[in-house]
Design a protein around this motif. Structure first.
Motif, PDB file in Angstrom:
ATOM      1  N   TYR A 230       0.222  16.042  52.398  1.00  0.00           N
ATOM      2  CA  TYR A 230       1.032  14.897  52.920  1.00  0.00           C
ATOM      3  C   TYR A 230       2.532  14.352  52.274  1.00  0.00           C
ATOM      4  CZ  TYR A 230      -2.780  12.955  50.414  1.00  0.00           C
ATOM      5  OH  TYR A 230      -3.768  12.471  49.586  1.00  0.00           O
ATOM      6  N   TYR A 231       2.186  14.440  50.749  1.00  0.00           N
ATOM      7  CA  TYR A 231       3.430  14.352  50.527  1.00  0.00           C
ATOM      8  C   TYR A 231       3.759  14.532  49.107  1.00  0.00           C
ATOM      9  CZ  TYR A 231       1.304  11.508  46.741  1.00  0.00           C
ATOM     10  OH  TYR A 231       0.953  10.412  46.179  1.00  0.00           O
ATOM     11  N   ARG A 232       4.453  14.755  48.661  1.00  0.00           N
ATOM     12  CA  ARG A 232       4.882  15.957  47.508  1.00  0.00           C
ATOM     13  C   ARG A 232       5.705  14.983  46.539  1.00  0.00           C
ATOM     14  NH1 ARG A 232       5.414  21.495  45.331  1.00  0.00           N
ATOM     15  NH2 ARG A 232       6.590  21.315  43.743  1.00  0.00           N
ATOM     16  N   SER A 233       5.877  15.057  44.894  1.00  0.00           N
ATOM     17  CA  SER A 233       6.247  14.030  44.230  1.00  0.00           C
ATOM     18  C   SER A 233       6.489  14.475  43.201  1.00  0.00           C
ATOM     19  CB  SER A 233       5.563  12.338  44.094  1.00  0.00           C
ATOM     20  OG  SER A 233       5.950  11.750  43.140  1.00  0.00           O
ATOM     21  N   GLY A 234       6.469  14.414  42.203  1.00  0.00           N
ATOM     22  CA  GLY A 234       6.503  14.665  40.825  1.00  0.00           C
ATOM     23  C   GLY A 234       6.494  12.959  39.603  1.00  0.00           C
ATOM     24  N   TYR A 235       6.368  13.839  38.290  1.00  0.00           N
ATOM     25  CA  TYR A 235       6.891  13.101  37.198  1.00  0.00           C
ATOM     26  C   TYR A 235       8.007  12.354  37.152  1.00  0.00           C
ATOM     27  CZ  TYR A 235       2.848  14.560  35.469  1.00  0.00           C
ATOM     28  OH  TYR A 235       1.396  14.710  35.130  1.00  0.00           O
ATOM     29  N   VAL A 236       8.207  11.409  36.211  1.00  0.00           N
ATOM     30  CA  VAL A 236       9.478  10.490  36.815  1.00  0.00           C
ATOM     31  C   VAL A 236       9.829   9.873  34.918  1.00  0.00           C
ATOM     32  CG1 VAL A 236       8.751   9.640  38.623  1.00  0.00           C
ATOM     33  CG2 VAL A 236       8.651   8.598  37.073  1.00  0.00           C
ATOM     34  N   PHE A 237      11.253  10.169  35.328  1.00  0.00           N
ATOM     35  CA  PHE A 237      11.385   9.193  33.932  1.00  0.00           C
ATOM     36  C   PHE A 237      11.651   8.291  34.562  1.00  0.00           C
ATOM     37  CE2 PHE A 237      13.727  13.186  33.070  1.00  0.00           C
ATOM     38  CZ  PHE A 237      12.830  13.513  31.782  1.00  0.00           C
ATOM     39  N   VAL A 238      11.071   6.728  33.655  1.00  0.00           N
ATOM     40  CA  VAL A 238      11.100   5.644  33.329  1.00  0.00           C
ATOM     41  C   VAL A 238      12.399   4.619  32.391  1.00  0.00           C
ATOM     42  CG1 VAL A 238       9.662   3.008  33.797  1.00  0.00           C
ATOM     43  CG2 VAL A 238       9.359   5.269  34.733  1.00  0.00           C
TER      44      VAL A 238
ATOM     45  N   ARG B  98      -5.427   3.998  51.362  1.00  0.00           N
ATOM     46  CA  ARG B  98      -4.796   3.504  52.040  1.00  0.00           C
ATOM     47  C   ARG B  98      -4.098   4.408  53.481  1.00  0.00           C
ATOM     48  NH1 ARG B  98       1.378  -0.227  50.341  1.00  0.00           N
ATOM     49  NH2 ARG B  98       0.888   0.171  52.410  1.00  0.00           N
ATOM     50  N   ILE B  99      -3.377   5.034  51.967  1.00  0.00           N
ATOM     51  CA  ILE B  99      -3.978   6.085  52.978  1.00  0.00           C
ATOM     52  C   ILE B  99      -4.556   6.820  53.695  1.00  0.00           C
ATOM     53  CG2 ILE B  99      -2.764   8.749  52.605  1.00  0.00           C
ATOM     54  CD1 ILE B  99      -1.177   8.121  50.759  1.00  0.00           C
ATOM     55  N   ALA B 100      -5.957   6.991  53.151  1.00  0.00           N
ATOM     56  CA  ALA B 100      -7.544   7.409  53.675  1.00  0.00           C
ATOM     57  C   ALA B 100      -7.951   6.340  54.544  1.00  0.00           C
ATOM     58  CB  ALA B 100      -8.532   7.157  52.259  1.00  0.00           C
ATOM     59  N   GLY B 101      -7.289   5.084  55.172  1.00  0.00           N
ATOM     60  CA  GLY B 101      -7.274   4.449  55.910  1.00  0.00           C
ATOM     61  C   GLY B 101      -6.970   4.870  57.079  1.00  0.00           C
ATOM     62  N   ALA B 102      -5.506   5.152  56.853  1.00  0.00           N
ATOM     63  CA  ALA B 102      -4.775   5.520  57.956  1.00  0.00           C
ATOM     64  C   ALA B 102      -5.050   6.913  57.882  1.00  0.00           C
ATOM     65  CB  ALA B 102      -3.117   5.959  57.827  1.00  0.00           C
ATOM     66  N   VAL B 103      -5.538   8.098  57.898  1.00  0.00           N
ATOM     67  CA  VAL B 103      -6.358   8.913  58.079  1.00  0.00           C
ATOM     68  C   VAL B 103      -7.267   8.813  59.243  1.00  0.00           C
ATOM     69  CG1 VAL B 103      -6.988  11.373  57.554  1.00  0.00           C
ATOM     70  CG2 VAL B 103      -4.932  10.514  56.272  1.00  0.00           C
ATOM     71  N   ALA B 104      -8.270   8.791  58.439  1.00  0.00           N
ATOM     72  CA  ALA B 104      -9.709   7.759  58.810  1.00  0.00           C
ATOM     73  C   ALA B 104      -9.192   7.395  60.388  1.00  0.00           C
ATOM     74  CB  ALA B 104     -10.098   7.217  58.522  1.00  0.00           C
ATOM     75  N   GLU B 105      -7.866   6.079  60.247  1.00  0.00           N
ATOM     76  CA  GLU B 105      -8.117   5.421  61.555  1.00  0.00           C
ATOM     77  C   GLU B 105      -7.472   6.697  62.811  1.00  0.00           C
ATOM     78  OE1 GLU B 105      -4.618   2.004  63.982  1.00  0.00           O
ATOM     79  OE2 GLU B 105      -5.395   2.534  61.919  1.00  0.00           O
ATOM     80  N   ALA B 106      -6.736   7.959  62.356  1.00  0.00           N
ATOM     81  CA  ALA B 106      -5.769   9.251  63.076  1.00  0.00           C
ATOM     82  C   ALA B 106      -7.285   9.534  63.645  1.00  0.00           C
ATOM     83  CB  ALA B 106      -4.749  10.055  62.528  1.00  0.00           C
ATOM     84  N   MET B 107      -7.902   9.985  62.919  1.00  0.00           N
ATOM     85  CA  MET B 107      -9.741  10.103  63.932  1.00  0.00           C
ATOM     86  C   MET B 107     -10.050   9.722  64.353  1.00  0.00           C
ATOM     87  SD  MET B 107     -10.183  12.351  59.774  1.00  0.00           S
ATOM     88  CE  MET B 107     -11.806  13.544  60.414  1.00  0.00           C
TER      89      MET B 107
ATOM     90  N   ARG C  64       1.269  10.528  59.982  1.00  0.00           N
ATOM     91  CA  ARG C  64       2.278  10.937  59.390  1.00  0.00           C
ATOM     92  C   ARG C  64       3.271   9.616  59.066  1.00  0.00           C
ATOM     93  NH1 ARG C  64       3.960  13.006  55.133  1.00  0.00           N
ATOM     94  NH2 ARG C  64       2.929  14.445  55.653  1.00  0.00           N
ATOM     95  N   PRO C  65       3.305   9.168  60.391  1.00  0.00           N
ATOM     96  CA  PRO C  65       4.608   7.853  60.088  1.00  0.00           C
ATOM     97  C   PRO C  65       3.870   6.742  59.529  1.00  0.00           C
ATOM     98  CG  PRO C  65       3.895   8.998  62.604  1.00  0.00           C
ATOM     99  CD  PRO C  65       3.417   9.190  61.666  1.00  0.00           C
ATOM    100  N   ALA C  66       2.462   7.145  59.483  1.00  0.00           N
ATOM    101  CA  ALA C  66       1.905   6.030  58.710  1.00  0.00           C
ATOM    102  C   ALA C  66       2.288   5.834  57.194  1.00  0.00           C
ATOM    103  CB  ALA C  66       0.055   5.410  59.054  1.00  0.00           C
ATOM    104  N   ILE C  67       1.482   7.318  57.135  1.00  0.00           N
ATOM    105  CA  ILE C  67       1.289   7.582  55.385  1.00  0.00           C
ATOM    106  C   ILE C  67       3.285   7.087  54.593  1.00  0.00           C
ATOM    107  CG2 ILE C  67       1.128   9.876  54.311  1.00  0.00           C
ATOM    108  CD1 ILE C  67      -1.028  11.137  55.702  1.00  0.00           C
TER     109      ILE C  67
END
Length: 309
Positions: free
Chosen positions: A137-145, A83-92, A290-293
């Motif tokens: 384009y974003y930062r995340s990490g490990y999570v406790f579930v 989905r993110i790749a699609g949004a970037v392609a559209e922006a290009m 950015r808004p789409a991502i």
């Protein structure tokens, strides 16, 4: 997408070496010992002519993608990174074209990008040495579930309750596995973890616990805690019929010798090291997209923090 298996410098170094050493590994417990050949999406009108003349089709963004990487990449294009790749392609101003592999995503750079079967890999750790990476384009990490009903408000590996809970499920080769060993819990949980892959050893072959299985173990009560990479499991946590709590792990983990064990990672797209022009175009498109991502990440339930933090 590495990042999901892979995605700390510690984790990346190990997985990159493994990818280079193995030719056709199996994917987790669900795949046969011999990985099926890759499937490449056929070019559309005009694309075959461009390829035959040795020139890229400027109207297409060819994205390397694994069909065996849920929920990050799925053959129907509904995965997070698809989905993110699609949004970037559209922006290009381009049409996205996925070049599909049946192998896990750790092999995309070696077997697809480097062979010029495609031009972009999404979901790599920023700074991956095998490629040129875009600005994150974003930062995340490990999570406790954990189960919401249990009230386990874990935020750090230093929490003493982690030594007292039932099974702790972690991905093989991850920073979470390092910390499970550091707090003295690995021997206690090792047989349990191996049972999740039918006792198939991860040594010298690619073996990983299905992210959906990690979430399911917590939801069913077979494990009290799972500590996967957030983007790998956010969709499954959100869809769980059993209310679950997902909390980013504090980036304060360290081994017994004091060496930091990173828990949060910037995510980027990667291109071949000689493709600076495409890198620049992607960086420009990422700003526009950015808004789409951000909307995609919110929809998926991916926990994020500011890039570079």
């Amino acid at each position: 997408m590495l990042r999901s298996f892979g995605r700390s410098r510690l984790r990346l170094a190990g997985l990159t070496a493994l990818a280079a050493a193995l030719a056709a590994p199996a994917f987790a417990q669900a795949q046969p010992a011999t990985t099926p050949p890759a499937r490449i999406q056929q070019p559309g009108p005009g694309q075959a002519e461009a390829a035959a003349q040795g020139r890229p089709d400027e109207g297409v963004l060819r994205v390397c993608a694994s069909a065996a990487q849920p929920p990050l990449s799925l053959k129907d294009g509904s995965g997070l990174e698809n989905r993110i790749a699609g949004a970037v392609a559209e922006a290009m101003g381009r049409k996205v074209q996925f070049v599909w592999s049946d192998k896990p995503a750790i092999y995309l750079v070696r077997d697809f990008l480097d062979k010029k079967l495609c031009d972009v890999v999404a979901g790599l750790d920023t700074g991956d040495p095998r490629v040129l990476t875009t600005k994150p384009y974003y930062r995340s990490g490990y999570v406790f579930v954990t189960r919401a009903q249990d009230g386990l408000d874990l935020t750090s590996w230093s929490d003493p309750r982690l030594k007292q809970v039932g099974h702790v499920a972690v991905p093989f080769g991850s920073p979470s596995e390092v910390m499970l060993k550091n707090i003295g819990r690995y021997e206690e949980d090792m047989a349990y973890l191996y049972s999740l892959v039918n006792f198939r050893s991860p040594r010298n072959q690619y073996t990983q616990i299905d992210p959906a299985r990690l979430v399911g173990e917590v939801a069913s009560g077979k494990a009290d805690v799972a500590v996967p990479f957030g983007p790998d499991v956010a969709r499954f946590v959100k869809a769980s019929s059993v209310p679950l709590r997902m909390t980013l792990v504090a980036d304060d983990a360290a081994r017994g010798d004091g060496q930091k064990v990173a828990m949060r990672f910037d995510q980027s797209m990667g291109v071949r090291r000689d493709d600076a022009a495409l890198l620049a175009a992607l960086d420009q498109a990422l700003v526009k997209a950015r808004p789409a991502i951000d909307a995609i990440l919110k929809d998926e339930g991916v926990p994020t923090v500011p890039t570079g933090s």
